[in-house]
Design a protein around this motif. Structure first.
Motif, PDB file in Angstrom:
ATOM      1  N   LEU A   1       0.818  -1.217   0.000  1.00 36.03           N
ATOM      2  CA  LEU A   1       0.000   0.000   0.000  1.00 36.03           C
ATOM      3  C   LEU A   1       0.850   1.265   0.000  1.00 36.03           C
ATOM      4  N   THR A   2       2.060   1.181   0.545  1.00 35.67           N
ATOM      5  CA  THR A   2       2.894   2.387   0.691  1.00 35.67           C
ATOM      6  C   THR A   2       4.056   2.449  -0.289  1.00 35.67           C
ATOM      7  N   SER A   3       4.265   1.405  -1.078  1.00 28.71           N
ATOM      8  CA  SER A   3       5.457   1.344  -1.925  1.00 28.71           C
ATOM      9  C   SER A   3       5.461   2.393  -3.024  1.00 28.71           C
ATOM     10  N   SER A   4       4.313   2.968  -3.345  1.00 25.58           N
ATOM     11  CA  SER A   4       4.270   3.998  -4.378  1.00 25.58           C
ATOM     12  C   SER A   4       4.485   5.396  -3.819  1.00 25.58           C
ATOM     13  N   SER A   5       4.669   5.524  -2.515  1.00 26.42           N
ATOM     14  CA  SER A   5       4.844   6.840  -1.909  1.00 26.42           C
ATOM     15  C   SER A   5       6.211   7.409  -2.260  1.00 26.42           C
ATOM     16  N   LEU A   6       6.353   8.726  -2.116  1.00 28.05           N
ATOM     17  CA  LEU A   6       7.591   9.403  -2.478  1.00 28.05           C
ATOM     18  C   LEU A   6       8.772   8.949  -1.643  1.00 28.05           C
ATOM     19  N   SER A   7       8.484   8.491  -0.436  1.00 26.88           N
ATOM     20  CA  SER A   7       9.581   8.148   0.469  1.00 26.88           C
ATOM     21  C   SER A   7       9.954   6.671   0.423  1.00 26.88           C
ATOM     22  N   SER A   8       9.288   5.862  -0.434  1.00 23.41           N
ATOM     23  CA  SER A   8       9.492   4.412  -0.385  1.00 23.41           C
ATOM     24  C   SER A   8      10.940   4.033  -0.661  1.00 23.41           C
ATOM     25  N   SER A   9      11.528   4.563  -1.730  1.00 22.90           N
ATOM     26  CA  SER A   9      12.913   4.206  -2.037  1.00 22.90           C
ATOM     27  C   SER A   9      13.853   4.724  -0.966  1.00 22.90           C
ATOM     28  N   TYR A  10      13.533   5.887  -0.450  1.00 24.75           N
ATOM     29  CA  TYR A  10      14.359   6.458   0.611  1.00 24.75           C
ATOM     30  C   TYR A  10      14.336   5.556   1.842  1.00 24.75           C
ATOM     31  N   ASP A  11      13.149   5.091   2.236  1.00 25.02           N
ATOM     32  CA  ASP A  11      13.014   4.222   3.408  1.00 25.02           C
ATOM     33  C   ASP A  11      13.692   2.875   3.182  1.00 25.02           C
ATOM     34  N   LEU A  12      13.599   2.353   1.963  1.00 24.56           N
ATOM     35  CA  LEU A  12      14.191   1.054   1.674  1.00 24.56           C
ATOM     36  C   LEU A  12      15.709   1.097   1.852  1.00 24.56           C
ATOM     37  N   ILE A  13      16.371   2.067   1.221  1.00 24.79           N
ATOM     38  CA  ILE A  13      17.828   2.154   1.325  1.00 24.79           C
ATOM     39  C   ILE A  13      18.228   2.491   2.754  1.00 24.79           C
ATOM     40  N   THR A  14      17.460   3.363   3.401  1.00 19.68           N
ATOM     41  CA  THR A  14      17.765   3.697   4.794  1.00 19.68           C
ATOM     42  C   THR A  14      17.704   2.460   5.678  1.00 19.68           C
ATOM     43  N   THR A  15      16.780   1.546   5.384  1.00 26.13           N
ATOM     44  CA  THR A  15      16.684   0.316   6.168  1.00 26.13           C
ATOM     45  C   THR A  15      17.959  -0.515   6.052  1.00 26.13           C
TER      46      THR A  15
ATOM     47  N   SER B   1       9.842  -4.330   7.541  1.00 24.53           N
ATOM     48  CA  SER B   1       8.684  -4.295   6.650  1.00 24.53           C
ATOM     49  C   SER B   1       8.990  -3.531   5.371  1.00 24.53           C
ATOM     50  N   ASN B   2       9.991  -2.638   5.418  1.00 18.74           N
ATOM     51  CA  ASN B   2      10.376  -1.912   4.206  1.00 18.74           C
ATOM     52  C   ASN B   2      10.921  -2.848   3.133  1.00 18.74           C
ATOM     53  N   PHE B   3      11.458  -4.005   3.539  1.00 19.53           N
ATOM     54  CA  PHE B   3      11.955  -4.970   2.565  1.00 19.53           C
ATOM     55  C   PHE B   3      10.831  -5.454   1.652  1.00 19.53           C
ATOM     56  N   PHE B   4       9.619  -5.500   2.187  1.00 18.38           N
ATOM     57  CA  PHE B   4       8.516  -6.073   1.430  1.00 18.38           C
ATOM     58  C   PHE B   4       7.968  -5.133   0.368  1.00 18.38           C
ATOM     59  N   GLN B   5       8.615  -3.988   0.201  1.00 18.70           N
ATOM     60  CA  GLN B   5       8.322  -3.169  -0.978  1.00 18.70           C
ATOM     61  C   GLN B   5       8.836  -3.877  -2.232  1.00 18.70           C
ATOM     62  N   LEU B   6       9.830  -4.757  -2.053  1.00 21.58           N
ATOM     63  CA  LEU B   6      10.444  -5.459  -3.183  1.00 21.58           C
ATOM     64  C   LEU B   6      10.066  -6.924  -3.252  1.00 21.58           C
ATOM     65  N   THR B   7       9.863  -7.531  -2.102  1.00 23.52           N
ATOM     66  CA  THR B   7       9.851  -8.987  -2.049  1.00 23.52           C
ATOM     67  C   THR B   7       8.740  -9.509  -1.145  1.00 23.52           C
ATOM     68  N   ASP B   8       8.445 -10.801  -1.287  1.00 26.02           N
ATOM     69  CA  ASP B   8       7.534 -11.479  -0.365  1.00 26.02           C
ATOM     70  C   ASP B   8       8.286 -12.483   0.497  1.00 26.02           C
ATOM     71  N   PHE B   9       9.618 -12.492   0.393  1.00 21.04           N
ATOM     72  CA  PHE B   9      10.395 -13.591   0.951  1.00 21.04           C
ATOM     73  C   PHE B   9      11.783 -13.059   1.325  1.00 21.04           C
ATOM     74  N   LEU B  10      12.272 -13.493   2.483  1.00 16.12           N
ATOM     75  CA  LEU B  10      13.592 -13.050   2.926  1.00 16.12           C
ATOM     76  C   LEU B  10      14.500 -14.245   3.161  1.00 16.12           C
ATOM     77  N   CYS B  11      15.776 -14.063   2.786  1.00 14.61           N
ATOM     78  CA  CYS B  11      16.798 -15.046   3.122  1.00 14.61           C
ATOM     79  C   CYS B  11      17.940 -14.309   3.797  1.00 14.61           C
ATOM     80  N   ILE B  12      18.352 -14.786   4.976  1.00 13.86           N
ATOM     81  CA  ILE B  12      19.447 -14.161   5.710  1.00 13.86           C
ATOM     82  C   ILE B  12      20.493 -15.224   6.024  1.00 13.86           C
ATOM     83  N   LEU B  13      21.730 -14.923   5.634  1.00  7.82           N
ATOM     84  CA  LEU B  13      22.861 -15.810   5.871  1.00  7.82           C
ATOM     85  C   LEU B  13      23.884 -15.090   6.734  1.00  7.82           C
ATOM     86  N   SER B  14      24.312 -15.752   7.806  1.00  7.50           N
ATOM     87  CA  SER B  14      25.371 -15.191   8.648  1.00  7.50           C
ATOM     88  C   SER B  14      26.101 -16.338   9.331  1.00  7.50           C
TER      89      SER B  14
END
Length: 617
Positions: free
Chosen positions: A19-33, A104-117
């Motif tokens: 719902l929010t991914s089209s907002s002006l701040s979406s890309s800003y929030d994503l990279i900031t995350t 939650s900002n990750f879900f502007q791009l994806t429905d699925f997360l993978c984390i390796l550490s």
């Protein structure tokens, strides 16, 4: 492999992101995350990859994961997660961390997360839940102990990052498969443009320096198979020099931002001053950290472009001088303090003290001058420029009706805080004496040379320095600020009386001065003080033969003052020129020496009626 549930990622996160991914701040929030996670983990380097490749789907943890084996954004950090970070930040069991909610900002791009550490791989799939409130499935793979051949295809997107043993990654990786369905579809080029957009703003760099201070390098590459890479953005920060004291650390930062756009490489270089001030609040019983950031070079990127971006930032700005804007942030934030006005809040976080220490640290970085100073445009003039001009701000206050309401409020705040800043400046050994051996001096010790730049200032500085007096040279607005708000009892401003007294006690200094220097000294004394006794017994009376004799009252030799004409001297032999006042001196100086205050009237039998003689007073 284990499958558990986690409260951190839920289906509603995806819905909200859509719902929010089209907002002006979406890309800003994503990279900031991405950056906020890096700061929280303690990473110093972040490397992003846009990977245009699809992987096999035969051996997966869940057959429905096949749609996540395609193009993806990878973000890597140069640090491994410890157990506490797994729990607190990525919430594989429970988490109350604020940062985990930013995921939650990750879900502007994806429905699925993978984390390796390290040796742990975790897959999050919020879509497995049937209601918004149900917890997310979390699949945890232990690379060291699980039979990873069972999930070979599932793990194949990570092969490039795993060590030869395929058991461990010496860092942390977040893989985000891009959403490729028609609804809210994303492409790798979309992500690239979002990254460009973020780093095209000055406020992004300011946030990086203030809020993500651990991060020194950020790189983004495009690749198809991890064999050939094309770097399209690079951010590199390093400290040129720094200075530390009990309460603050100040450093000069060199920042390089390189971008590849339409096959054209561009590079922007900037220099910044970053100061971190730490203090304990006795009333609130908490530690307060105040960061001050000053651009040293003009910013070449775009300024803030929308209110949305402004609202997403966690720093403030204040313009204490007409040419410089200072950015600052504090922990705890200003908003968490009492509901007092901004000026009161600035006093609560001890902004005036921090700013004065910032100037003190800056003065140490500038003097003595080094190659670092020249490369980053540092000079002593910068310190004077950063000291508020009381008269300038008073003028702005008087003309505030010309500005917007917000600008009027800013002007009022600055005028209210300026006295505090000047009082704190006066407490610091901030002023460097040009006299050898003194270095930085407190205001109660220094003698201010307030003469305008030029020959007179130079000779006064030399004379006082030769007498080992701690001379400092300050601009008029700095003297004005110190006189108005610091302890006036301590200030010593150079006067003709001081010069006269010093020369009387150190007459040998005059022997080392040139003809022009002596004239400058004489001009300073007698043109700025009407008392002729200030030059008594000083060898400063200029004669026509370009020598000097002593001003005297007793047993005075006669010095004639004639019309200011060189031709008149031709009537006399050159050996007699030591009996005439030098006619080539400055007209104001000549007129002053010719006045009644400096002469005794006596008719001479050997001169023309228009001549006057001078008995040295």
């Amino acid at each position: 492999m284990r499958v558990i549930s986690s409260p951190v990622f839920q289906l509603r996160d995806i819905i909200h992101a859509l719902l929010t991914s089209s907002s002006l701040s979406s890309s800003y929030d994503l990279i900031t995350t991405f950056l906020t996670y890096g700061q929280s983990l303690g990473a110093s380097a972040i490397h992003g990859y846009l990977v245009d490749r699809c992987y096999d789907t035969q051996t997966l943890i869940n057959d429905e994961f096949s749609s996540y084996q395609g193009i993806a954004l990878y973000i890597t950090y140069d640090i491994k997660l410890n157990e506490q970070q797994w729990e607190g930040i990525f919430g594989i069991h429970e988490s109350t961390s604020t940062i985990s909610k930013n995921t939650s900002n990750f879900f502007q791009l994806t429905d699925f997360l993978c984390i390796l550490s390290g040796s742990r791989v975790v897959y999050y799939d919020p879509n497995e839940r049937t209601t918004n409130e149900e917890r997310t499935f979390v699949s945890i793979v232990d690379l060291e102990h699980d039979d990873i051949t069972l999930f070979k295809d599932q793990l194949s997107p990570l092969d490039y990052f795993l060590l030869n043993s395929k058991k461990c990654y010496n860092g942390t990786l977040i893989r985000l498969p891009l959403r490729t369905k028609k609804i809210d579809k994303h492409t790798l080029d979309d992500i690239k443009q979002q990254i460009y957009k973020y780093f095209h703003l000055n406020n992004s760099l300011i946030e990086l320096l203030l809020l993500q201070s651990n991060i020194n390098t950020i790189d983004f590459d495009s690749t198809k198979n991890f064999d050939i890479f094309q770097r399209f953005l690079s951010y590199e920060k390093h400290s040129l020099t720094s200075i530390h004291d009990n309460q603050s650390t100040t450093q000069i930062i060199h920042l390089t931002l390189s971008r590849l756009i339409n096959e054209i490489n561009t590079s922007d270089v900037s220099y910044w001053l970053l100061s971190v001030h730490n203090d304990y609040n006795d009333i609130g019983k908490y530690n307060n950290e105040l960061k001050l950031l000053l651009p040293l070079t003009p910013l070449s990127l775009s300024s803030e472009s929308s209110n949305v971006l402004l609202q997403s930032q966690n720093y403030q700005s204040i313009q204490l001088t007409s040419s410089r804007i200072l950015y600052y942030c504090t922990c705890p934030s200003l908003n968490s303090l009492s509901k007092d006005d901004l000026c009161t809040k600035l006093r609560q976080i001890k902004f005036p003290q921090a700013y004065a220490l910032f100037l003190k640290d800056l003065s140490r970085l500038i003097k003595p001058i080094t190659s670092v100073s020249s490369s980053s445009n540092l000079s002593i003039d910068l310190i004077w420029e950063l000291m508020p001009d009381v008269d300038e701000h008073q003028r702005l206050l008087n003309e505030k009706h010309k500005y917007s309401l917000q600008q009027q409020q800013n002007v009022q705040v600055i005028n209210n805080i300026i006295p505090d800043i000047w009082r704190e400046i006066g407490k610091q050994e901030l002023f460097y004496s040009v006299t050898d051996g003194w270095g930085y001096v407190a205001i109660e010790d220094m003698i201010i040379n307030n003469v305008e730049s030029g020959p007179i200032q130079d000779v006064l500085t030399y004379v006082f320095s030769e007498a080992n007096a701690p001379i400092v040279i300050l601009p008029s607005h700095v003297i004005n600020g110190l006189c108005k708000y610091s302890n006036k009892h301590y200030l010593q401003v150079m006067t003709p009386f001081h010069a006269s007294e010093l020369l009387a006690k150190n007459s040998s200094i005059l022997l080392r001065l040139t003809f022009e220097q002596k004239l400058s000294l004489l001009k300073y004394i007698i043109l700025n003080d009407p008392d002729p006794t200030l030059v008594l017994e000083l060898e400063l009376l200029p004669l026509a033969n370009n020598t000097f004799i002593t001003f005297q009252t007793k047993q005075a030799s006669i010095v004639y003052i004639v019309d200011k004409s060189v031709d008149f001297l031709k009537l006399f032999h050159i050996k007699q020129h030591d009996r005439f006042l030098n006619p080539n001196i400055d007209q104001d100086l000549f007129d002053k020496l010719s006045s009644k205050n400096f002469q005794g009237i006596r008719r001479s039998e050997s001169t023309s009626p228009s001549s006057r003689d001078r008995g040295n007073e």
